[in-house]
Scaffold this active site. Structure first.
Site, mmCIF file in Angstrom:
data_model
loop_
_atom_site.group_PDB
_atom_site.id
_atom_site.type_symbol
_atom_site.label_atom_id
_atom_site.label_comp_id
_atom_site.label_asym_id
_atom_site.label_seq_id
_atom_site.Cartn_x
_atom_site.Cartn_y
_atom_site.Cartn_z
ATOM 1 N N ILE A 165 0.861 -1.204 0.000
ATOM 2 C CA ILE A 165 0.000 0.000 0.000
ATOM 3 C C ILE A 165 0.893 1.249 0.000
ATOM 4 O O ILE A 165 0.708 2.176 -0.785
ATOM 5 C CB ILE A 165 -0.932 0.016 1.249
ATOM 6 C CG1 ILE A 165 -1.946 -1.116 1.144
ATOM 7 C CG2 ILE A 165 -1.633 1.358 1.383
ATOM 8 C CD1 ILE A 165 -2.820 -1.285 2.384
ATOM 9 N N CYS A 217 4.815 15.675 6.432
ATOM 10 C CA CYS A 217 3.879 14.764 7.103
ATOM 11 C C CYS A 217 3.674 15.356 8.506
ATOM 12 O O CYS A 217 3.456 16.552 8.640
ATOM 13 C CB CYS A 217 4.436 13.341 7.143
ATOM 14 S SG CYS A 217 6.117 13.218 7.800
#
Lengths: 171, 171
Positions: free
Chosen positions: B77, B101
């Site tokens: 993923i 992030c």
């Protein structure tokens, strides 16, 4: 094609300005990709023949500033040498340019700290960056040196000639 | 004029590409000086209203990629999301661009590691850079992820439009 090996502690400081530890022969292939115009070497030690040959065959100019690696120099001597080095570093006619000393931690860290001060970075962010490179070898005297380095009489010596000129935000 | 406060873990990755931890309000003045066109945000968490307002008033486009901060996602993923993010990051029409992030350590570190792999940096230099930002929080799974990330089908998606284009040395 072989992988490229950047010098230890390599990083981009700003457009056209890089920093690192001492480049070894295994780093020459990587350095070629930077298309350097100049190297600013901060040390009293002579430059190795293999590095001089690499520079000559790639048209790179060497600017040497006799900074001591230890802490025995007075802050005043340190300050005057760094001011001279900054004249070269801030002149975009010398770009792309690599700043290096032995380890890329202390002398290079002080010079980059002074550049950040000229860019009006706050002191804690400057010290965070200094420590990122110096790691466990961070020196209190270097951090103090940066804190008290006076940038009020320093200015960029040439017109910006590169892209994203506004990234440079000198006082 | 006040000093500028870069976001935590801020650095320049390459011409037109920056990295950092999550920008706070105190960082907006600094971010303005970068003249950003785009922000690549690597998280499943919604973006704060104050950050969206800052972006809107400065014409900055947000690209969000739903990467989990923990290690619970499978590498597969992770890999697909990073490939999608790289399409945006490698498109110079989006420059100057900031990748961030939460902490600027793991997700951002993985993405920058993949960029370095495309630039043919050797693995040890990539991991040295990853650790410089992750510090004591460095994750073995991130380093392995970078090691096995396949860049053979990835290419720059647009012609270089910036200076020193040869600094980019993509495979």
């Amino acid at each position: 094609m072989d992988d490229l090996v950047p010098p230890a502690n390599f990083a981009m400081v700003d457009h056209g300005v890089f920093r690192s530890g001492f480049p070894q022969k295994c780093n020459f292939g990587f350095l070629k990709t930077l298309k350097l115009q100049s190297i600013v070497y901060l040390s009293t030690e002579p430059y190795p023949k293999s590095n001089l040959e690499f520079m000559q065959s790639n048209g790179i100019r060497l600017f040497r500033f006799a900074m001591e690696g230890s802490t025995k120099s007075s802050a005043e001597i340190h300050r005057e040498i760094i001011k001279e080095a900054l004249k070269v570093i801030l002149d975009e006619q010398n770009y792309p340019l690599l700043i290096h000393c032995r380890s890329g931690k202390h002398r290079t860290g002080c010079v980059v700290g002074c550049i950040r001060k000229m860019q009006r970075w706050c002191l804690l962010s400057i010290v965070e960056e200094y420590r990122q490179f110096a790691g466990a070898k961070a020196r209190n005297c270097d951090e103090r040196f940066i804190e008290f380095f006076d940038v009020s009489n320093l200015k960029k010596s040439s017109q910006p000639a590169i892209c994203f000129r506004n990234t440079f935000n000198f006082i």
